[in-house]
Scaffold this motif. Structure first.
Motif, PDB file in Angstrom:
ATOM      1  N   TYR A  12      -4.672   6.707   2.942  1.00  0.00           N
ATOM      2  CA  TYR A  12      -4.122   7.946   3.504  1.00  0.00           C
ATOM      3  C   TYR A  12      -3.919   7.780   5.005  1.00  0.00           C
ATOM      4  O   TYR A  12      -4.675   7.063   5.676  1.00  0.00           O
ATOM      5  N   ALA A  13      -2.930   8.469   5.540  1.00  0.00           N
ATOM      6  CA  ALA A  13      -2.733   8.566   6.991  1.00  0.00           C
ATOM      7  C   ALA A  13      -2.381  10.014   7.296  1.00  0.00           C
ATOM      8  O   ALA A  13      -1.424  10.550   6.727  1.00  0.00           O
ATOM      9  N   GLY A  14      -3.170  10.639   8.164  1.00  0.00           N
ATOM     10  CA  GLY A  14      -2.936  12.038   8.461  1.00  0.00           C
ATOM     11  C   GLY A  14      -3.043  12.930   7.243  1.00  0.00           C
ATOM     12  O   GLY A  14      -2.342  13.948   7.144  1.00  0.00           O
ATOM     13  N   GLY A  15      -3.884  12.542   6.297  1.00  0.00           N
ATOM     14  CA  GLY A  15      -4.073  13.325   5.079  1.00  0.00           C
ATOM     15  C   GLY A  15      -3.017  13.103   4.022  1.00  0.00           C
ATOM     16  O   GLY A  15      -3.073  13.717   2.949  1.00  0.00           O
ATOM     17  N   ARG A  16      -2.072  12.211   4.261  1.00  0.00           N
ATOM     18  CA  ARG A  16      -0.957  11.964   3.331  1.00  0.00           C
ATOM     19  C   ARG A  16      -1.102  10.584   2.715  1.00  0.00           C
ATOM     20  O   ARG A  16      -1.336   9.605   3.434  1.00  0.00           O
ATOM     21  N   PRO A  17      -0.952  10.433   1.390  1.00  0.00           N
ATOM     22  CA  PRO A  17      -1.007   9.085   0.800  1.00  0.00           C
ATOM     23  C   PRO A  17       0.189   8.250   1.234  1.00  0.00           C
ATOM     24  O   PRO A  17       1.331   8.700   1.140  1.00  0.00           O
ATOM     25  N   VAL A  18      -0.081   7.047   1.737  1.00  0.00           N
ATOM     26  CA  VAL A  18       0.996   6.168   2.191  1.00  0.00           C
ATOM     27  C   VAL A  18       1.074   4.882   1.373  1.00  0.00           C
ATOM     28  O   VAL A  18       2.095   4.184   1.391  1.00  0.00           O
ATOM     29  N   ALA A  19       0.007   4.555   0.648  1.00  0.00           N
ATOM     30  CA  ALA A  19       0.002   3.386  -0.237  1.00  0.00           C
ATOM     31  C   ALA A  19      -1.072   3.603  -1.291  1.00  0.00           C
ATOM     32  O   ALA A  19      -2.079   4.270  -1.044  1.00  0.00           O
ATOM     33  N   ALA A  20      -0.832   3.058  -2.477  1.00  0.00           N
ATOM     34  CA  ALA A  20      -1.794   3.225  -3.563  1.00  0.00           C
ATOM     35  C   ALA A  20      -1.715   2.041  -4.512  1.00  0.00           C
ATOM     36  O   ALA A  20      -0.714   1.311  -4.553  1.00  0.00           O
ATOM     37  N   HIS A  21      -2.780   1.871  -5.261  1.00  0.00           N
ATOM     38  CA  HIS A  21      -2.846   0.796  -6.250  1.00  0.00           C
ATOM     39  C   HIS A  21      -3.612   1.300  -7.458  1.00  0.00           C
ATOM     40  O   HIS A  21      -4.655   1.952  -7.318  1.00  0.00           O
ATOM     41  N   PHE A  22      -3.093   1.007  -8.649  1.00  0.00           N
ATOM     42  CA  PHE A  22      -3.841   1.282  -9.869  1.00  0.00           C
ATOM     43  C   PHE A  22      -4.125  -0.029 -10.570  1.00  0.00           C
ATOM     44  O   PHE A  22      -3.217  -0.822 -10.841  1.00  0.00           O
ATOM     45  N   GLY A  23      -5.402  -0.267 -10.846  1.00  0.00           N
ATOM     46  CA  GLY A  23      -5.806  -1.476 -11.543  1.00  0.00           C
ATOM     47  C   GLY A  23      -6.962  -1.188 -12.477  1.00  0.00           C
ATOM     48  O   GLY A  23      -7.340  -0.035 -12.698  1.00  0.00           O
ATOM     49  N   LEU A  24      -7.534  -2.234 -13.017  1.00  0.00           N
ATOM     50  CA  LEU A  24      -8.636  -2.110 -13.972  1.00  0.00           C
ATOM     51  C   LEU A  24      -9.857  -2.844 -13.426  1.00  0.00           C
ATOM     52  O   LEU A  24      -9.726  -3.926 -12.837  1.00  0.00           O
ATOM     53  N   ARG A  25     -11.023  -2.258 -13.646  1.00  0.00           N
ATOM     54  CA  ARG A  25     -12.254  -2.846 -13.130  1.00  0.00           C
ATOM     55  C   ARG A  25     -13.265  -3.061 -14.254  1.00  0.00           C
ATOM     56  O   ARG A  25     -13.500  -2.180 -15.076  1.00  0.00           O
ATOM     57  N   SER A  26     -13.835  -4.254 -14.287  1.00  0.00           N
ATOM     58  CA  SER A  26     -15.012  -4.512 -15.112  1.00  0.00           C
ATOM     59  C   SER A  26     -16.200  -4.582 -14.158  1.00  0.00           C
ATOM     60  O   SER A  26     -16.081  -4.247 -12.987  1.00  0.00           O
ATOM     61  N   ARG A  27     -17.334  -5.037 -14.648  1.00  0.00           N
ATOM     62  CA  ARG A  27     -18.500  -5.110 -13.754  1.00  0.00           C
ATOM     63  C   ARG A  27     -18.278  -6.099 -12.611  1.00  0.00           C
ATOM     64  O   ARG A  27     -18.769  -5.888 -11.506  1.00  0.00           O
ATOM     65  N   THR A  28     -17.532  -7.169 -12.863  1.00  0.00           N
ATOM     66  CA  THR A  28     -17.422  -8.234 -11.860  1.00  0.00           C
ATOM     67  C   THR A  28     -16.006  -8.502 -11.372  1.00  0.00           C
ATOM     68  O   THR A  28     -15.831  -9.255 -10.419  1.00  0.00           O
ATOM     69  N   VAL A  29     -14.983  -7.916 -12.010  1.00  0.00           N
ATOM     70  CA  VAL A  29     -13.595  -8.235 -11.674  1.00  0.00           C
ATOM     71  C   VAL A  29     -12.791  -6.957 -11.461  1.00  0.00           C
ATOM     72  O   VAL A  29     -12.856  -6.032 -12.277  1.00  0.00           O
ATOM     73  N   LEU A  30     -12.032  -6.935 -10.362  1.00  0.00           N
ATOM     74  CA  LEU A  30     -11.011  -5.909 -10.165  1.00  0.00           C
ATOM     75  C   LEU A  30      -9.661  -6.581 -10.401  1.00  0.00           C
ATOM     76  O   LEU A  30      -9.255  -7.453  -9.628  1.00  0.00           O
ATOM     77  N   ALA A  31      -8.997  -6.203 -11.481  1.00  0.00           N
ATOM     78  CA  ALA A  31      -7.697  -6.776 -11.822  1.00  0.00           C
ATOM     79  C   ALA A  31      -6.603  -5.945 -11.151  1.00  0.00           C
ATOM     80  O   ALA A  31      -6.418  -4.774 -11.488  1.00  0.00           O
TER      81      ALA A  31
END
Length: 364
Positions: A237-256
């Motif tokens: 966020y910048a100034g309360g506005r989303p400027v970049a985002a990512h959706f992924g999947l997480r296990s206990r040891t890996v963020l895909a």
């Protein structure tokens, strides 16, 4: 080989728990690649709700689950890795030391062929049928974010300096910069999907989110949370506005890493790069060992990575006319695509052409 094949919804709670346990022990058992969240039962179950033909084969030894093999099957018996096209890790999740015959497994699953494009390392019965191996860059944060940042400064000093400076400039120009590692607001997910769809169209690529099943899959995974698996939306966020985002999947040891995008209005600040550095920080704080950036060479991945894994592409086939026909149809397309991606003298003109087409399409 004692193999039972189920529709995803038919899998018992005991089998799901056994599958999760295999993944949870994967690092200790010497097969860390099996801990990838794309190999989790939650991903297979979500695909099963969105796609016909999803199946899970359970291989038992002495009555106990020894391996789980998720796949998709057509009525003609053509098999594909589950979620092929959006899955960044594929294969059979198994006990340490488990051995299998690939063609015997296909026969038990009613498949003439099984196609994969992100087969993880260590699947030797399948690797023998691979047509190629490809790099999948990763960011190691198991030693903590500060250790990673120090390595990044040494490995890519200009990139690191510029990215951090752009974050400070973004804060001065647009307002306070804030990072949320695990955002639960579905409105931000919708914004990310809109940015990503626009990016696909702008660059002349096929818009994945124009396919209803992919949008449905992402939404389901966003709402999926267990002790060992979660759909993770990370937002800058910048100034309360989303400027970049990512959706992924997480296990206990890996963020895909899966679907990153940013608001083009903030492009000069490189918010996507800032986001990835913040994601590494958030993942380290969350106890994740590494971020898997996914197959494919891109400049930002080369700058951020600490090492590379290998994933494989190919087909395992039985002697069957359907398998021969499918492979004959698909092999030339895959070979052409991989040649273009691997050779700059082909890729760069093709990329320029796609972007020009995207601009024309947007103008139309």
């Amino acid at each position: 080989m004692d193999v039972s094949v189920y529709r995803p919804g038919e899998l018992t709670a005991a089998d799901r728990a056994a599958w999760t346990a295999l993944q949870s022990r994967a690092v200790e058992d010497g097969s860390p690649q099996l801990a990838n969240p794309f190999l989790a039962p939650e991903f297979a179950l979500a695909v099963g709700r969105c796609r016909r033909g999803a199946r899970i084969a359970v291989v038992r030894e002495d009555g106990e689950p020894a391996a789980f093999f998720p796949f998709q099957r057509t009525p003609l018996g053509v098999g594909r890795a589950i979620g092929l096209g959006v899955s960044d890790a594929q294969g059979l999740v198994h006990r340490p030391g488990f051995q299998w015959d690939s063609r015997e497994l296909l026969h038990a699953c009613g498949l003439s062929l099984w196609e994969f494009d992100h087969l993880v390392e260590g699947q030797k019965p399948f690797e023998g049928a691979a047509s190629g191996a490809y790099a999948s860059p990763v960011i190691d944060v198991d030693q903590g974010f500060e250790r990673y940042l120090a390595a990044l400064r040494k490995q890519s000093p200009k990139f690191t300096r510029t990215t951090l400076a752009k974050e400070r400039r973004l804060g001065r120009d647009a307002g306070a910069v804030r990072y949320v590692h695990d955002e639960r607001d579905p409105a931000v997910l919708r914004a990310l999907i809109a940015w990503k769809s626009a990016q696909y169209r702008r660059t002349g690529r096929s818009d994945r989110f124009a396919r209803p099943w992919i949008s449905q899959l992402v939404e389901q995974l966003f709402h999926t949370r267990t002790e060992s698996f979660a759909g993770l939306l990370s937002v800058l966020y910048a100034g309360g506005r989303p400027v970049a985002a990512h959706f992924g999947l997480r296990s206990r040891t890996v963020l895909a890493c899966w679907f990153p995008a940013y608001d083009p209005a903030f492009a000069k600040y490189s918010p996507g790069l800032v986001l990835h550095v913040r994601m590494a920080q958030g993942a380290a704080a969350d106890g994740v060992a590494y971020l898997d950036l996914g197959r494919g060479g891109k400049a930002y991945k080369d700058s951020l990575k600490t090492r590379e894994l290998s994933v494989f592409e190919g087909w395992v086939t039985r002697r069957h006319p359907v398998a021969l026909g499918h492979r004959a149809r698909r092999a030339p397309v895959r070979a052409l695509r991989n040649t273009v991606l691997a050779r700059p003298e082909f890729f760069e003109p093709a990329d320029r052409l796609l972007k020009r087409m995207g601009r024309l399409r947007a103008g139309g």
